[in-house]
Design a protein around this motif. Structure first.
Motif, PDB file in Angstrom:
ATOM      1  N   PRO A   1       0.927  -1.027   0.123  1.00 37.19           N
ATOM      2  CA  PRO A   1      -0.002   0.007   0.312  1.00 37.19           C
ATOM      3  C   PRO A   1       0.901   1.369  -0.126  1.00 37.19           C
ATOM      4  O   PRO A   1       1.539   1.510   0.891  1.00 37.19           O
ATOM      5  CB  PRO A   1      -1.017  -0.098   1.439  1.00 37.19           C
ATOM      6  CG  PRO A   1       0.048  -1.195   2.141  1.00 37.19           C
ATOM      7  CD  PRO A   1       0.541  -1.899   1.236  1.00 37.19           C
ATOM      8  N   LEU A   2       1.057   2.067  -1.121  1.00 40.34           N
ATOM      9  CA  LEU A   2       1.687   3.026  -1.119  1.00 40.34           C
ATOM     10  C   LEU A   2       0.979   4.384  -1.771  1.00 40.34           C
ATOM     11  O   LEU A   2      -0.042   4.215  -2.508  1.00 40.34           O
ATOM     12  CB  LEU A   2       2.633   2.773  -2.500  1.00 40.34           C
ATOM     13  CG  LEU A   2       3.933   1.947  -1.916  1.00 40.34           C
ATOM     14  CD1 LEU A   2       4.593   1.569  -3.264  1.00 40.34           C
ATOM     15  CD2 LEU A   2       4.610   2.130  -0.780  1.00 40.34           C
ATOM     16  N   VAL A   3       1.182   5.498  -1.126  1.00 44.40           N
ATOM     17  CA  VAL A   3       0.509   6.861  -1.819  1.00 44.40           C
ATOM     18  C   VAL A   3       1.808   7.661  -1.965  1.00 44.40           C
ATOM     19  O   VAL A   3       3.019   7.548  -1.508  1.00 44.40           O
ATOM     20  CB  VAL A   3      -0.408   7.494  -0.497  1.00 44.40           C
ATOM     21  CG1 VAL A   3      -1.413   6.535  -0.398  1.00 44.40           C
ATOM     22  CG2 VAL A   3       0.413   7.900   0.617  1.00 44.40           C
ATOM     23  N   LEU A   4       1.455   8.729  -2.690  1.00 43.98           N
ATOM     24  CA  LEU A   4       2.551   9.949  -3.124  1.00 43.98           C
ATOM     25  C   LEU A   4       1.773  11.251  -3.120  1.00 43.98           C
ATOM     26  O   LEU A   4       0.916  11.350  -3.120  1.00 43.98           O
ATOM     27  CB  LEU A   4       2.655   9.571  -4.598  1.00 43.98           C
ATOM     28  CG  LEU A   4       3.692  10.517  -5.384  1.00 43.98           C
ATOM     29  CD1 LEU A   4       4.442   9.874  -6.484  1.00 43.98           C
ATOM     30  CD2 LEU A   4       2.891  11.709  -5.953  1.00 43.98           C
ATOM     31  N   VAL A   5       3.022  12.115  -2.363  1.00 40.76           N
ATOM     32  CA  VAL A   5       2.394  13.285  -2.640  1.00 40.76           C
ATOM     33  C   VAL A   5       3.609  14.120  -3.198  1.00 40.76           C
ATOM     34  O   VAL A   5       4.902  13.805  -2.784  1.00 40.76           O
ATOM     35  CB  VAL A   5       2.581  13.945  -1.003  1.00 40.76           C
ATOM     36  CG1 VAL A   5       1.161  13.657  -0.394  1.00 40.76           C
ATOM     37  CG2 VAL A   5       3.573  13.661  -0.077  1.00 40.76           C
ATOM     38  N   ALA A   6       3.331  15.139  -3.755  1.00 40.90           N
ATOM     39  CA  ALA A   6       4.264  15.918  -4.495  1.00 40.90           C
ATOM     40  C   ALA A   6       4.424  17.298  -3.638  1.00 40.90           C
ATOM     41  O   ALA A   6       3.604  18.152  -3.492  1.00 40.90           O
ATOM     42  CB  ALA A   6       4.085  16.189  -5.934  1.00 40.90           C
ATOM     43  N   ILE A   7       5.564  17.694  -3.065  1.00 44.33           N
ATOM     44  CA  ILE A   7       5.653  18.857  -2.375  1.00 44.33           C
ATOM     45  C   ILE A   7       6.987  19.844  -2.872  1.00 44.33           C
ATOM     46  O   ILE A   7       7.914  19.335  -3.575  1.00 44.33           O
ATOM     47  CB  ILE A   7       6.630  18.314  -0.897  1.00 44.33           C
ATOM     48  CG1 ILE A   7       5.650  17.325  -0.317  1.00 44.33           C
ATOM     49  CG2 ILE A   7       6.756  19.617  -0.022  1.00 44.33           C
ATOM     50  CD1 ILE A   7       4.325  17.803   0.141  1.00 44.33           C
ATOM     51  N   GLN A   8       6.503  20.984  -3.353  1.00 47.76           N
ATOM     52  CA  GLN A   8       7.064  21.990  -3.880  1.00 47.76           C
ATOM     53  C   GLN A   8       8.724  22.237  -2.994  1.00 47.76           C
ATOM     54  O   GLN A   8       8.642  22.350  -1.728  1.00 47.76           O
ATOM     55  CB  GLN A   8       6.494  23.428  -4.024  1.00 47.76           C
ATOM     56  CG  GLN A   8       7.022  24.345  -4.992  1.00 47.76           C
ATOM     57  CD  GLN A   8       6.182  25.410  -5.177  1.00 47.76           C
ATOM     58  OE1 GLN A   8       5.010  25.675  -4.693  1.00 47.76           O
ATOM     59  NE2 GLN A   8       6.692  26.280  -6.087  1.00 47.76           N
ATOM     60  N   ARG A   9       9.858  22.091  -3.819  1.00 44.73           N
ATOM     61  CA  ARG A   9      11.083  22.422  -3.078  1.00 44.73           C
ATOM     62  C   ARG A   9      11.247  23.608  -2.371  1.00 44.73           C
ATOM     63  O   ARG A   9      11.834  23.938  -1.413  1.00 44.73           O
ATOM     64  CB  ARG A   9      12.142  22.227  -4.199  1.00 44.73           C
ATOM     65  CG  ARG A   9      12.128  21.012  -4.869  1.00 44.73           C
ATOM     66  CD  ARG A   9      13.278  20.785  -5.883  1.00 44.73           C
ATOM     67  NE  ARG A   9      13.358  19.507  -6.329  1.00 44.73           N
ATOM     68  CZ  ARG A   9      13.878  18.479  -5.971  1.00 44.73           C
ATOM     69  NH1 ARG A   9      14.640  18.319  -4.800  1.00 44.73           N
ATOM     70  NH2 ARG A   9      13.905  17.256  -6.739  1.00 44.73           N
ATOM     71  N   SER A  10      10.499  24.802  -2.844  1.00 43.32           N
ATOM     72  CA  SER A  10      10.590  25.966  -2.272  1.00 43.32           C
ATOM     73  C   SER A  10       9.971  26.327  -0.832  1.00 43.32           C
ATOM     74  O   SER A  10      10.005  27.218  -0.071  1.00 43.32           O
ATOM     75  CB  SER A  10      10.202  27.070  -3.026  1.00 43.32           C
ATOM     76  OG  SER A  10       8.698  26.871  -3.612  1.00 43.32           O
ATOM     77  N   VAL A  11       9.107  25.138  -0.612  1.00 39.38           N
ATOM     78  CA  VAL A  11       8.062  25.120   0.727  1.00 39.38           C
ATOM     79  C   VAL A  11       9.279  25.054   1.923  1.00 39.38           C
ATOM     80  O   VAL A  11      10.058  24.091   1.828  1.00 39.38           O
ATOM     81  CB  VAL A  11       7.101  24.129   0.659  1.00 39.38           C
ATOM     82  CG1 VAL A  11       6.321  24.009   1.964  1.00 39.38           C
ATOM     83  CG2 VAL A  11       6.177  24.685  -0.296  1.00 39.38           C
ATOM     84  N   ARG A  12       9.132  25.647   2.978  1.00 42.29           N
ATOM     85  CA  ARG A  12       9.997  25.753   3.904  1.00 42.29           C
ATOM     86  C   ARG A  12      10.059  24.226   4.541  1.00 42.29           C
ATOM     87  O   ARG A  12      11.042  23.820   5.161  1.00 42.29           O
ATOM     88  CB  ARG A  12       9.539  26.671   5.180  1.00 42.29           C
ATOM     89  CG  ARG A  12       9.837  28.085   4.961  1.00 42.29           C
ATOM     90  CD  ARG A  12       9.753  28.914   6.133  1.00 42.29           C
ATOM     91  NE  ARG A  12       8.142  28.910   6.068  1.00 42.29           N
ATOM     92  CZ  ARG A  12       7.507  29.666   6.886  1.00 42.29           C
ATOM     93  NH1 ARG A  12       7.799  30.245   7.844  1.00 42.29           N
ATOM     94  NH2 ARG A  12       5.917  29.405   6.878  1.00 42.29           N
ATOM     95  N   ALA A  13       8.906  23.649   4.652  1.00 43.57           N
ATOM     96  CA  ALA A  13       8.808  22.384   5.372  1.00 43.57           C
ATOM     97  C   ALA A  13       9.389  21.110   4.320  1.00 43.57           C
ATOM     98  O   ALA A  13       9.344  19.889   5.024  1.00 43.57           O
ATOM     99  CB  ALA A  13       7.332  21.997   5.767  1.00 43.57           C
ATOM    100  N   HIS A  14       9.861  21.561   3.231  1.00 40.44           N
ATOM    101  CA  HIS A  14      10.128  20.277   1.967  1.00 40.44           C
ATOM    102  C   HIS A  14      11.229  19.636   2.547  1.00 40.44           C
ATOM    103  O   HIS A  14      11.103  18.356   2.727  1.00 40.44           O
ATOM    104  CB  HIS A  14      10.477  21.042   0.684  1.00 40.44           C
ATOM    105  CG  HIS A  14      11.132  19.987  -0.124  1.00 40.44           C
ATOM    106  ND1 HIS A  14      12.286  20.121  -0.262  1.00 40.44           N
ATOM    107  CD2 HIS A  14      10.653  19.609  -1.123  1.00 40.44           C
ATOM    108  CE1 HIS A  14      12.883  19.176  -1.168  1.00 40.44           C
ATOM    109  NE2 HIS A  14      11.495  18.704  -1.642  1.00 40.44           N
ATOM    110  N   ALA A  15      12.450  20.319   3.166  1.00 40.08           N
ATOM    111  CA  ALA A  15      13.438  19.625   3.533  1.00 40.08           C
ATOM    112  C   ALA A  15      13.439  18.912   4.835  1.00 40.08           C
ATOM    113  O   ALA A  15      13.947  17.990   5.083  1.00 40.08           O
ATOM    114  CB  ALA A  15      14.895  20.647   3.560  1.00 40.08           C
TER     115      ALA A  15
END
Length: 166
Positions: free
Chosen positions: A59-73
């Motif tokens: 069971p896998l899901v995916l989220v795409a997070i913009q690199r410029s968002v502070r919480a990304h890293a």
């Protein structure tokens, strides 16, 4: 290599092309979710609409997070929960989209925190991360999940809409 489409070739200014492309993509209605996780020193959440199921086995899901968002890293390598918002949770979406307006009601998970009352939720452990241009694609293995009845929140053409429960 294929030639660019005539639609894309019609735009000489890359900024104008990006704006038109964003408008075209915005015509695709998406659900609204908040990704929540514990960082080193505090709890984090960010509103996303790039969320999809990938696999049932495993069971896998995916989220795409913009690199410029502070919480990304901060998300890299951490367990997370995807909270799919109900139609009654627009204020929650805005809060985690950078317009703080409430004190979130948290539920402790076995791997990651979740929000109280989402339409559905998926508590995940990290599976893989992939380069997605100006985004990172975070795949999570679903460890726990649940849902409730009710209408769901969606986003299309730059605004929120309600998806009625069938």
């Amino acid at each position: 290599m294929t030639a660019p489409s005539t639609a894309a070739a019609a735009y000489e200014d890359p900024a104008e092309l990006a704006q038109v492309l964003r408008g075209c993509l915005g015509r695709f209605a998406t659900g609204v979710a908040v990704v929540t996780f514990d960082g080193v020193s505090k709890r984090h959440g960010l509103t996303v609409n790039s969320f999809t199921s990938v696999s049932l086995d495993p069971p896998l899901v995916l989220v795409a997070i913009q690199r410029s968002v502070r919480a990304h890293a901060l998300l890299s390598g951490r367990p997370f929960t995807v909270n799919v918002l109900g139609a009654d949770q627009r204020d929650v979406a805005m809060h985690f989209a950078g317009k703080p307006n409430l004190e979130p009601d948290w539920v402790e998970g076995a791997y990651a925190p979740r929000l109280a009352g989402p339409a559905s939720w998926f508590e995940c452990t990290p599976w893989a991360e992939h380069d997605g241009g100006d985004h990172t694609l975070f795949l999570g293995r679903v460890e726990h999940f649940g849902h409730r009845r009710g209408d769901c929140l969606a986003f299309v053409d730059g605004g929120f809409v309600t998806i009625p429960e069938a």
